[in-house]
Design a protein around this motif. Sequence first.
Motif, short mmCIF file in Angstrom:
data_model
loop_
_atom_site.label_atom_id
_atom_site.label_comp_id
_atom_site.label_asym_id
_atom_site.label_seq_id
_atom_site.Cartn_x
_atom_site.Cartn_y
_atom_site.Cartn_z
N ASP A 33 0.83 -1.20 0.00
CA ASP A 33 0.00 0.00 0.00
C ASP A 33 0.87 1.26 0.00
OD1 ASP A 33 -2.08 -1.73 0.14
OD2 ASP A 33 -3.03 -0.84 1.90
N VAL A 34 0.34 2.31 -0.59
CA VAL A 34 1.06 3.59 -0.64
C VAL A 34 0.07 4.72 -0.39
CG1 VAL A 34 2.73 2.73 -2.32
CG2 VAL A 34 0.68 3.92 -3.13
N SER A 35 0.60 5.88 -0.03
CA SER A 35 -0.19 7.10 -0.07
C SER A 35 -0.18 7.59 -1.51
CB SER A 35 0.40 8.17 0.86
OG SER A 35 0.33 7.74 2.20
N GLN A 36 -1.23 8.28 -1.92
CA GLN A 36 -1.36 8.66 -3.33
C GLN A 36 -0.18 9.50 -3.81
OE1 GLN A 36 -4.82 11.11 -4.54
NE2 GLN A 36 -5.26 9.49 -6.00
N ALA A 37 0.32 10.38 -2.94
CA ALA A 37 1.44 11.24 -3.34
C ALA A 37 2.73 10.45 -3.54
CB ALA A 37 1.65 12.33 -2.30
N ASP A 38 2.83 9.21 -3.03
CA ASP A 38 4.04 8.40 -3.18
C ASP A 38 4.24 7.94 -4.62
OD1 ASP A 38 4.23 8.69 -0.47
OD2 ASP A 38 3.51 6.68 0.01
N ILE A 39 3.19 7.99 -5.43
CA ILE A 39 3.29 7.49 -6.81
C ILE A 39 4.16 8.42 -7.65
CG2 ILE A 39 1.94 6.94 -8.87
CD1 ILE A 39 -0.34 6.11 -7.03
N ALA A 40 4.16 9.73 -7.35
CA ALA A 40 4.97 10.68 -8.11
C ALA A 40 6.47 10.37 -8.00
CB ALA A 40 4.67 12.11 -7.67
N PRO A 41 7.04 10.22 -6.79
CA PRO A 41 8.47 9.85 -6.73
C PRO A 41 8.76 8.47 -7.31
CG PRO A 41 7.49 9.88 -4.53
CD PRO A 41 6.50 10.50 -5.45
N LEU A 42 7.78 7.56 -7.25
CA LEU A 42 7.97 6.24 -7.86
C LEU A 42 8.14 6.37 -9.37
CD1 LEU A 42 7.95 3.13 -7.84
CD2 LEU A 42 5.44 3.24 -7.93
N MET A 43 7.27 7.15 -10.02
CA MET A 43 7.38 7.33 -11.46
C MET A 43 8.68 8.05 -11.82
SD MET A 43 3.47 8.18 -12.73
CE MET A 43 3.30 9.68 -11.77
#
Length: 930
Positions: free
Chosen positions: A318-328
């Motif tokens: 699970d992640v917080s939605q804002a974590d997807i930006a640094p992942l990309m």
Amino acid sequence: MNVITFFLVGLTVHVVFFLSIFDIYFTSPLVHGMTPHATPLEPPASRLVLLVADGLRADSLFTPSISRTPYLRHVIEEKGTWGVSHTRVPTESRPGHVALIAGFYEDVSAVAKGWKENPVEFDSVFNESRHTWCWGSPDILPMFAKGATGDHVHTHTYPPEEEDFASTDASKLDTWVFNQVKTFFQSAKANSSLRASLFEDKNIFFLHLLGIDTNGHAHRPMSREYLNNIGLVDSGVAEVVSIIEDFFGHDGKTAYVFTSDHGMTNWGSHGAGHPSETLTPLVVWGAGVNGAKRVTGPQPFSDGFLQDWKLEHLRRVDVSQADIAPLMASLIGVPIPVNSVGVLPLLYLNNSERFKAESMYTNAIQVLEQFKMKMTQKKETTLSFLFTPYQLLTESKQAEFSHKARILIEQEKYEEAISLCQSLISHSLDGLVYYHTYDRFFLGCSVVLGFVGWTSYVILVILKTHTSLNRHPGLLKQNPSSTLAKVCLCLTAVIAVFLLVQSSPVTYYIYCLLPVPVWYSVLKESGTLTDLLRSAPSLPLWKCLAYFVLVALGIELLVVSFFHRAMLTVGLAVLSLWPFPSGLFAKSKFRSLSWCLGCLCLAAFPLMPVVGRESNTHLVTCAGLLTLFTSACYFCSSRHKTPLHPSGTQQFVIQMLHVAVCAYVPSLTHSSLEQKRGLPLFCQIISWTTLASSMLVPLMSSTRLFHRLLSLFLSFTATYLLLSTGSEALFPPVLSWLMFAWINIEQEALHAQSAASRQELSTFDFSAHVDITKLRQLKLDDIRRSYFFVFFIITAFFGTGNIASINSFDPASIYCFLTVFNPFIMGGLMMWKVIIPFVIVMCTFETIQVVTQLSSRSLFLIVLVISDLMALHFFFLVQDQGSWLDIGTSISHYVIVMSMTIFLMLLSVVTRILTSRRLNLWRTSKMHFP
């Protein structure tokens, strides 16, 4: 100060108090001037495909029994990593996409500042990319294109008219996107320059898929249309992946991210914090991403979803939605957006430990840069002896953290370095909140000081100008002390200089300086307190105390009702008993029984479900019939006592026929939409015509009290019926019944307290001139009248739904007017639906002031005091709440009360127009405030 000036000053003060909550709690968290940071190592992917299925719930994708996604299920089980992305309130498309692509949670006020464009500049993954190609909705894509530097973000959108809830199949929006992507790659084969750009690194392809959200609004998330749309998206994703892989020769350099901006409730809405809205799916696969990892032991989740989704054998991340930006950003090697507050989810990465450590270090430095900038800004605008730094991350500790992390990476102690970087990120995020809220207590105290002063001043005005206090002859012509004026001027100068030295914003001057003139006015009227003490021996102290205790308990009941609507039912049940202890039942049994029955019928509405109702247009038709029946009864009764001009009779007949038509239009509209025939033009014309004429038609009716009120009731109810989908349509007829009973019983109450002969209600005329000298002073019973009014206003707001929650509104309510997505028109129509009962109560209150021979301003001042005390109560609750969700709830309630107070002040003028009162504002042209 005359009454016009007092009205304008009071309105200004309340607008300032209203806006203060946004300035204190909802200022933009963004800072600028940071340097972008990227991981210095070679990224695993050259390009990234971001697919956002707007409005897709996590359970709709992951639950095997309802999911129609064989391709994505195969990816989850064989090729990628999956989990739940946790969104934040408000769960709307704009803040959701900002969190996904920019990595930060936008402040609430930005949603209203611009749906398609950026109210503030911010960085995003798209901005940091070499090229980004986007396909999708015209409501989402333009804001990222405008926010990007240069012209490397290319958007392709369909016409806004395509976003039609009445469409035969909204999945055509997603079909359009997939077809455009296929055409794009086909054309790239023959376009050498485009092909060369596509083969460059750091490219992003963004597919915004709106069909699921549109079908969810129109047909609900469990509908066949919604689930079929999910299946279409799954097959479209599979086809797009195949096309992209073929185009790039299966080079293994493409990463894929599939997620959603927000979920949706079972009744087809979103915006609040229900799990069905905040839990969204996340599936990541391709270059640099871990494949499916099977687990045998229990996973650290207690929500039970793993068993429901039959995925307990696969690792869930699970992640917080804002974590997807640094992942990309990490996957394609671009700098993390400088405003991002996301934390890189390492479990998604399939790379070396060094790459993970370097990526986490980059993430930590990027967040630390924001903290440093925020700290510098606050330090520059605060006097040095008043500045208190964040103790866990002082300048020396910042250097120590970053230096130690760098050393650990060079020593190849990657796990320790990662742990240290995660700790640094945590401290930096906490420090950002610390400095962002640095002035919150100071501003809150200033607002409270002004609030208390204003309420005290209004109470003194009531005591001085509307009561029969024994006034001391020496105080009648007392001039304010010049010393007091000089002290206030000096204090104003000191505060202004203090704020100027700190380079404070203009709004700080308003909040800090406003209490000075307010308290000057209070202290200037200190003689009124002396008068009160002199009059104390002649006052019925026990009766006064009893009234104030009852009002205090009543205010507390209203405050609790904002959290528990059932308390309104309790309050209405208590109010229904009022005629018995007051002795009114013995004097007028019929009117007392009508009041009791009206209260008890209205008490049923707060017990009904707020949301989740299925549309039932038969109840709307029944509400129309009930409106016609009650109107006919009142019309015949009043006509018997005061004959009406033939033209007036003709107007009432036309209005009643109009109500009958409006009661039928929702059934016709919803039937047409269910049969996929679109919105009938006839229904749309009737709806908009009714809305436009609702404020004008009553002005053409007789100014006799009941005739004008009946015309207002018919006009507003017709509009309300068009905005209804079920049982809420019954609310205005029942509310109006109770309002008519209230008018009658208040006249009985006044007659019981006065020896004067009673004037028949049918003889009252709104346009008649009133002798101001015959208006009476306030009595203790008028406090009760004012409280009743505030109670009915709150009931009008919350009777059919909790407007503090965005998802309380059913989008189907506006289908008689339009079905093409337009957030501002839709929001305006929904707000008007909320205001209609409000206006009905307000017009009734205006009538009661006429019937009880009171100056409008006198009762209104008491209402201001009661509503201000409620707002102050909520302001203190905001300070006491711990979690952000609780703070947000209290803030929304504070905003509602302040909005209600401002509406009261404005509608006091509007209702005077609607009732055609031939008087100067508030009937006080010859009377002045102190």
